[in-house]
Design an enzyme around this catalytic site. Structure first.
Site: not given
Ligand code: NAP
Ligand code: MN
Length: 268
Positions: A48, A125, A151, A153, A167, A169, A226
């Site tokens: 993704d 996203n 108020r 994070d 979202n 998470s 990202q």
């Molecule tokens: P990443 O740190 O590799 O992504 C975090 C995880 O989110 C990966 O497993 C990714 O899947 C998954 N993901 C991305 N879009 C998704 C969606 N629409 N639905 C379900 N899972 C999804 O960073 P990245 O691959 O560049 O992706 C950026 C996205 O990661 C941000 O937009 C944010 O939504 C998400 N993220 C989540 C958290 C958290 O949940 N705590 C923290 C940081 C970022 P793939 O392994 O297939 O890439």
């Protein structure tokens, strides 16, 4: 047989590199053209995250481009095809009827103090606002009316297709992507006898907008998918559903709730 202009965006893991090589071969054999500048179809190979990168590379051509995601790891939310299905995928391109499905995007406008011009972004996203060191204090306005003083994070504003990412998470709801709306979710809000927020996520309708007004400080961090946008002097951030939508080539139907179950629950 249809000839299309195709761009391929891939991640750098071995499996994606191999799949990209194979796809280039198949595309050439069937007479499609590789065109990175003006593609009809953008194929992402990876996860993704790779599709998010592809989206941001072509986000100025959304009315002309259809996306298609191939996953080389676990099944993703934007990636319907497996890397062993490339022949079938290229066959679908050859028989293309220009069918597509589209999903909402988030329109983000960052406003600055002291007259700096606004910055405008599209998120696939989500966009989040956090503060570096101290509690973030922000006024949340809906349609220009004060809703609450937050108020905590930070805040997360997500699209329906982004609802399964960050979202989720932070306790947001999973939204079916046919719903034309966006969601505001809290990140660790402070709630006690003095400070009060709604405490639950809200889903905002298509014709509405949300403005987050920030206290004067220089340590806010705004994210767009990202990307991090570290900026001082942010006055407020405005969110609404964008006029643009992302289009995916639709060669077969994907059941959204199956995907949610596969990704988060597994075998029942
Ligand atoms: P990443 O740190 O590799 O992504 C975090 C995880 O989110 C990966 O497993 C990714 O899947 C998954 N993901 C991305 N879009 C998704 C969606 N629409 N639905 C379900 N899972 C999804 O960073 P990245 O691959 O560049 O992706 C950026 C996205 O990661 C941000 O937009 C944010 O939504 C998400 N993220 C989540 C958290 C958290 O949940 N705590 C923290 C940081 C970022 P793939 O392994 O297939 O890439
Ligand atoms: Mn990733």
């Amino acid at each position: 047989m249809k000839k299309l202009k195709v761009a391929v965006i891939h991640s750098h893991v071995e499996q994606s590199l191999q799949a990209a090589d194979r796809l280039y071969q198949l595309l050439k054999q069937s007479g499609h053209e590789i065109d990175r500048d003006n593609p009809d179809i953008v194929i992402s190979i990876g996860g993704d995250g790779t599709l998010l990168s592809a989206f941001h590379l072509y986000n100025h051509k959304l009315d002309r481009v259809r996306f298609l995601g191939v996953h080389t790891g676990h099944l993703g939310f934007y990636t319907d095809w497996r890397d062993y299905e490339l022949e079938e995928l290229v066959n679908s391109l050859c028989n293309d009827q220009e069918k597509s499905v589209s999903y909402p995007l988030l329109d983000v406008r960052i406003k600055y103090r002291n007259g700096k011009p606004d910055k405008h972004f599209l998120a696939l996203n989500e966009s989040t606002i956090k503060r570096g060191s101290r509690t973030m204090v922000a006024d949340v306005l809906i349609k220009d009316e004060m809703f609450e003083r937050f108020r905590g994070d930070g805040l997360s504003v997500s699209t329906p297709t982004g609802s399964t990412a960050y979202n989720k998470s932070v306790g947001g709801a999973v939204l079916h992507p046919s719903i034309n709306a966006f969601q505001l979710a809290e990140i660790a809000s402070l709630n006690n006898r003095v400070f009060r927020t709604l405490g639950s996520p809200i889903v905002v309708a298509q014709q509405e907008w949300v403005e987050i007004q920030l206290q004067n400080s220089t340590d806010y961090l705004v994210t767009i998918d990202q990307f991090n946008i570290q900026q001082d002097e942010i006055k407020s951030v405005e969110y609404k559903i964008a006029e643009e939508r992302i289009h995916f080539a639709s060669y077969r139907h994907m059941h959204f709730w199956h995907r949610v179950r596969d990704a988060f629950i597994g075998e029942v």
